[in-house]
Scaffold this motif. Sequence first.
Motif, PDB file in Angstrom:
ATOM      1  N   PHE A 160       0.824  -1.210   0.000  1.00 45.25           N
ATOM      2  CA  PHE A 160       0.000   0.000   0.000  1.00 45.25           C
ATOM      3  C   PHE A 160       0.863   1.266   0.000  1.00 45.25           C
ATOM      4  O   PHE A 160       0.632   2.199  -0.783  1.00 45.25           O
ATOM      5  CB  PHE A 160      -0.905  -0.040   1.228  1.00 45.25           C
ATOM      6  N   MET A 161       1.871   1.295   0.839  1.00 49.60           N
ATOM      7  CA  MET A 161       2.702   2.493   0.966  1.00 49.60           C
ATOM      8  C   MET A 161       3.649   2.660  -0.223  1.00 49.60           C
ATOM      9  O   MET A 161       4.069   3.783  -0.534  1.00 49.60           O
ATOM     10  CB  MET A 161       3.479   2.455   2.273  1.00 49.60           C
ATOM     11  N   PHE A 162       3.998   1.566  -0.887  1.00 42.15           N
ATOM     12  CA  PHE A 162       4.825   1.670  -2.093  1.00 42.15           C
ATOM     13  C   PHE A 162       4.091   2.483  -3.165  1.00 42.15           C
ATOM     14  O   PHE A 162       4.696   3.285  -3.879  1.00 42.15           O
ATOM     15  CB  PHE A 162       5.178   0.283  -2.624  1.00 42.15           C
ATOM     16  N   PHE A 163       2.784   2.274  -3.257  1.00 42.68           N
ATOM     17  CA  PHE A 163       1.977   3.035  -4.217  1.00 42.68           C
ATOM     18  C   PHE A 163       2.089   4.533  -3.935  1.00 42.68           C
ATOM     19  O   PHE A 163       2.281   5.344  -4.853  1.00 42.68           O
ATOM     20  CB  PHE A 163       0.515   2.588  -4.135  1.00 42.68           C
ATOM     21  N   PHE A 164       1.981   4.928  -2.678  1.00 39.33           N
ATOM     22  CA  PHE A 164       2.067   6.346  -2.330  1.00 39.33           C
ATOM     23  C   PHE A 164       3.481   6.880  -2.546  1.00 39.33           C
ATOM     24  O   PHE A 164       3.651   8.057  -2.908  1.00 39.33           O
ATOM     25  CB  PHE A 164       1.622   6.568  -0.884  1.00 39.33           C
ATOM     26  N   ALA A 165       4.475   6.058  -2.328  1.00 40.63           N
ATOM     27  CA  ALA A 165       5.852   6.486  -2.571  1.00 40.63           C
ATOM     28  C   ALA A 165       6.030   6.889  -4.035  1.00 40.63           C
ATOM     29  O   ALA A 165       6.603   7.945  -4.352  1.00 40.63           O
ATOM     30  CB  ALA A 165       6.825   5.370  -2.205  1.00 40.63           C
ATOM     31  N   VAL A 166       5.534   6.068  -4.940  1.00 39.14           N
ATOM     32  CA  VAL A 166       5.618   6.359  -6.376  1.00 39.14           C
ATOM     33  C   VAL A 166       4.825   7.625  -6.707  1.00 39.14           C
ATOM     34  O   VAL A 166       5.273   8.481  -7.485  1.00 39.14           O
ATOM     35  CB  VAL A 166       5.098   5.160  -7.195  1.00 39.14           C
ATOM     36  N   LEU A 167       3.658   7.759  -6.081  1.00 38.44           N
ATOM     37  CA  LEU A 167       2.796   8.924  -6.326  1.00 38.44           C
ATOM     38  C   LEU A 167       3.480  10.220  -5.901  1.00 38.44           C
ATOM     39  O   LEU A 167       3.504  11.204  -6.657  1.00 38.44           O
ATOM     40  CB  LEU A 167       1.482   8.741  -5.561  1.00 38.44           C
ATOM     41  N   PHE A 168       4.046  10.236  -4.701  1.00 42.78           N
ATOM     42  CA  PHE A 168       4.678  11.453  -4.193  1.00 42.78           C
ATOM     43  C   PHE A 168       5.888  11.860  -5.024  1.00 42.78           C
ATOM     44  O   PHE A 168       6.069  13.037  -5.332  1.00 42.78           O
ATOM     45  CB  PHE A 168       5.099  11.267  -2.724  1.00 42.78           C
ATOM     46  N   VAL A 169       6.721  10.896  -5.366  1.00 44.45           N
ATOM     47  CA  VAL A 169       7.929  11.214  -6.131  1.00 44.45           C
ATOM     48  C   VAL A 169       7.565  11.614  -7.557  1.00 44.45           C
ATOM     49  O   VAL A 169       8.091  12.595  -8.104  1.00 44.45           O
ATOM     50  CB  VAL A 169       8.904  10.012  -6.136  1.00 44.45           C
ATOM     51  N   GLY A 170       6.641  10.878  -8.173  1.00 43.51           N
ATOM     52  CA  GLY A 170       6.286  11.156  -9.557  1.00 43.51           C
ATOM     53  C   GLY A 170       5.558  12.474  -9.754  1.00 43.51           C
ATOM     54  O   GLY A 170       5.740  13.141 -10.789  1.00 43.51           O
ATOM     55  N   LEU A 171       4.765  12.873  -8.772  1.00 40.89           N
ATOM     56  CA  LEU A 171       3.964  14.095  -8.905  1.00 40.89           C
ATOM     57  C   LEU A 171       4.452  15.212  -7.979  1.00 40.89           C
ATOM     58  O   LEU A 171       3.697  16.127  -7.654  1.00 40.89           O
ATOM     59  CB  LEU A 171       2.493  13.787  -8.597  1.00 40.89           C
ATOM     60  N   ARG A 172       5.699  15.150  -7.589  1.00 49.04           N
ATOM     61  CA  ARG A 172       6.227  16.098  -6.599  1.00 49.04           C
ATOM     62  C   ARG A 172       6.149  17.565  -7.056  1.00 49.04           C
ATOM     63  O   ARG A 172       6.021  18.476  -6.222  1.00 49.04           O
ATOM     64  CB  ARG A 172       7.673  15.755  -6.253  1.00 49.04           C
ATOM     65  N   ASN A 173       6.227  17.814  -8.358  1.00 49.62           N
ATOM     66  CA  ASN A 173       6.191  19.193  -8.856  1.00 49.62           C
ATOM     67  C   ASN A 173       4.776  19.698  -9.102  1.00 49.62           C
ATOM     68  O   ASN A 173       4.597  20.882  -9.410  1.00 49.62           O
ATOM     69  CB  ASN A 173       6.991  19.293 -10.160  1.00 49.62           C
ATOM     70  N   TYR A 174       3.794  18.816  -8.993  1.00 48.84           N
ATOM     71  CA  TYR A 174       2.420  19.190  -9.307  1.00 48.84           C
ATOM     72  C   TYR A 174       1.510  19.226  -8.074  1.00 48.84           C
ATOM     73  O   TYR A 174       0.617  20.079  -7.990  1.00 48.84           O
ATOM     74  CB  TYR A 174       1.841  18.208 -10.335  1.00 48.84           C
ATOM     75  N   LEU A 175       1.732  18.307  -7.130  1.00 49.00           N
ATOM     76  CA  LEU A 175       0.872  18.245  -5.950  1.00 49.00           C
ATOM     77  C   LEU A 175       0.868  19.548  -5.137  1.00 49.00           C
ATOM     78  O   LEU A 175      -0.197  19.979  -4.668  1.00 49.00           O
ATOM     79  CB  LEU A 175       1.276  17.057  -5.066  1.00 49.00           C
ATOM     80  N   PRO A 176       2.024  20.198  -4.939  1.00 50.65           N
ATOM     81  CA  PRO A 176       2.006  21.455  -4.161  1.00 50.65           C
ATOM     82  C   PRO A 176       1.154  22.550  -4.798  1.00 50.65           C
ATOM     83  O   PRO A 176       0.659  23.444  -4.095  1.00 50.65           O
ATOM     84  CB  PRO A 176       3.479  21.858  -4.110  1.00 50.65           C
ATOM     85  N   LEU A 177       0.976  22.498  -6.134  1.00 55.59           N
ATOM     86  CA  LEU A 177       0.194  23.528  -6.815  1.00 55.59           C
ATOM     87  C   LEU A 177      -1.279  23.486  -6.433  1.00 55.59           C
ATOM     88  O   LEU A 177      -2.007  24.462  -6.642  1.00 55.59           O
ATOM     89  CB  LEU A 177       0.333  23.363  -8.333  1.00 55.59           C
ATOM     90  N   ILE A 178      -1.718  22.351  -5.865  1.00 57.79           N
ATOM     91  CA  ILE A 178      -3.097  22.259  -5.389  1.00 57.79           C
ATOM     92  C   ILE A 178      -3.320  23.235  -4.238  1.00 57.79           C
ATOM     93  O   ILE A 178      -4.411  23.770  -4.061  1.00 57.79           O
ATOM     94  CB  ILE A 178      -3.410  20.818  -4.937  1.00 57.79           C
ATOM     95  N   TYR A 179      -2.258  23.493  -3.470  1.00 58.74           N
ATOM     96  CA  TYR A 179      -2.354  24.314  -2.268  1.00 58.74           C
ATOM     97  C   TYR A 179      -2.051  25.786  -2.528  1.00 58.74           C
ATOM     98  O   TYR A 179      -2.714  26.670  -1.985  1.00 58.74           O
ATOM     99  CB  TYR A 179      -1.372  23.813  -1.202  1.00 58.74           C
ATOM    100  N   ILE A 180      -1.011  26.045  -3.308  1.00 59.66           N
ATOM    101  CA  ILE A 180      -0.509  27.412  -3.412  1.00 59.66           C
ATOM    102  C   ILE A 180       0.264  27.547  -4.726  1.00 59.66           C
ATOM    103  O   ILE A 180       0.778  26.555  -5.265  1.00 59.66           O
ATOM    104  CB  ILE A 180       0.403  27.727  -2.197  1.00 59.66           C
ATOM    105  N   ASP A 181       0.341  28.775  -5.243  1.00 63.82           N
ATOM    106  CA  ASP A 181       1.071  28.987  -6.499  1.00 63.82           C
ATOM    107  C   ASP A 181       2.365  29.771  -6.304  1.00 63.82           C
ATOM    108  O   ASP A 181       2.987  30.200  -7.280  1.00 63.82           O
ATOM    109  CB  ASP A 181       0.168  29.688  -7.517  1.00 63.82           C
ATOM    110  N   ASP A 182       2.789  29.938  -5.061  1.00 62.17           N
ATOM    111  CA  ASP A 182       4.057  30.618  -4.767  1.00 62.17           C
ATOM    112  C   ASP A 182       5.214  29.738  -5.233  1.00 62.17           C
ATOM    113  O   ASP A 182       5.404  28.633  -4.716  1.00 62.17           O
ATOM    114  CB  ASP A 182       4.156  30.877  -3.259  1.00 62.17           C
ATOM    115  N   PRO A 183       6.041  30.185  -6.201  1.00 66.00           N
ATOM    116  CA  PRO A 183       7.106  29.333  -6.764  1.00 66.00           C
ATOM    117  C   PRO A 183       8.104  28.831  -5.723  1.00 66.00           C
ATOM    118  O   PRO A 183       8.540  27.679  -5.784  1.00 66.00           O
ATOM    119  CB  PRO A 183       7.789  30.247  -7.788  1.00 66.00           C
TER     120      PRO A 183
END
Length: 463
Positions: A326-349
């Motif tokens: 289960f956690m391996f799936f999230f590991a791949v998700l976090f690393v693969g989408l690391r540049n996009y997930l923060p944009l959900i919260y804020i757009d400060d570069p």
Amino acid sequence: MALQNYTKHLDVTIKLAYPVMLSQLGQVLVGVADNIMVGRLGAETLAAASLANSIFFLILMFGTGVSMAITPLVAVADGEGKKRRISRIFQHGFWINIVSGILLFLFVLGLSPGLNHLGQPVEVVALAIPYLLIITFSLVPLMFFQTFKQFIEGLSQTRQAMTITLACNAVNVFLNWVLIYGNLGFPAMGLNGAGWATLISRVMMAVVIYIYVQQSGRYRAYSLIYGFAKISRGMVSRMLKIGVPTGFQFVFEVGAFSTAAIMMGWLGVNALAAHQIAINLASVSYMMASGLAAAAMVRVGNQLGRRDILALREVGFSIFGMVAVFMFFFAVLFVGLRNYLPLIYIDDPGVVQTAAVLLVIAGIFQLSDGVQVVGLGALRGLSDLKVPTLVTLVAYWVVGLPLGYILAFPFGMEEVGIWIGLLTGLTATAIMLIWRFHRISKRLLKAQHNSALDKEDQVLALK
């Protein structure tokens, strides 16, 4: 054949765990929604939410740990078929939890002025304190809710609490929209609006679960008692000996992340906001993994009550395997989408860039995080508390946090250094807990085997 001994437990575990996982996910998604909505108000407001939540989550998890004393005791009593004992466990747990919720609120009320002395930005503290007090008061109805939740989960009935939690969390998100931004004619309350939404939704959770348990026929056999009659000092002591160490287990782990948030504040508003984004995302996988930990606690407790130690080991290790996948799936998700997930919260570069780096480390520690939380749950089912509590204390506060501080400041690694320290603490905890579960369950299995041999010798002697 050996693998089949473990996989045969998966179906039962999934049926027990998935409602808890969805319930926990619902709680976390409310936090995610809070942060997304609050993040639209700017980095300072998001940083204030981070500071307040780092304190509140610490207190919340201690209270949750205290309430969790109910579940393993109910699970063991249920395995033994002792319904009257289950009723007494509920009664004592009810009053322990109510008193705990009130005391924890008073504790934070007295503690809150101390936020001015933690070296945090002044504007952040000014926003954080009133929000912290509002959400901390929600602990009182939440501990009421937890009493019923832990009771029915100890009976292996997990879907009911899930349904109530998800429904009330949907109300929370709606109230966020109304109160944070001032929709439907209400004044715009900003961060405090998110706090009031949380409080109202938790009152609803408490009321709904009380009505459900009172009206449901399946719980009438337990003669639930709410008064002080026949309160036993011995039972209170026994429950506190389970609940308080469990609470401290959570405190030592969550406290490490809360202290990390304070250290992030020393690096500035952007670092603290980035930490909040990364930890908020990591909490999604952690809280869902804690659903598997709850299943481990109940199922291990049941097998202990039935004296089936071989099945107990199979259950425990099958859940360790499940959480790793289960956690391996999230590991791949976090690393693969690391540049996009923060944009959900804020757009400060600047915030987005820092959060992306932290998400890589979060991806790396996913396996350790999942294994350690399931390890705590499985050992809780065995009523093994003192050593796991010591393990979490040493791993996070003697190893992880000091290492993070050294890497962050003397070595100049800043945000990355703090999170490497957290990674180290989680990994050390995971290794020690899975080894302890193996040793204790192996010792119980050996003792059971020797007892069976002794009985066989006695029968042979009689012949």
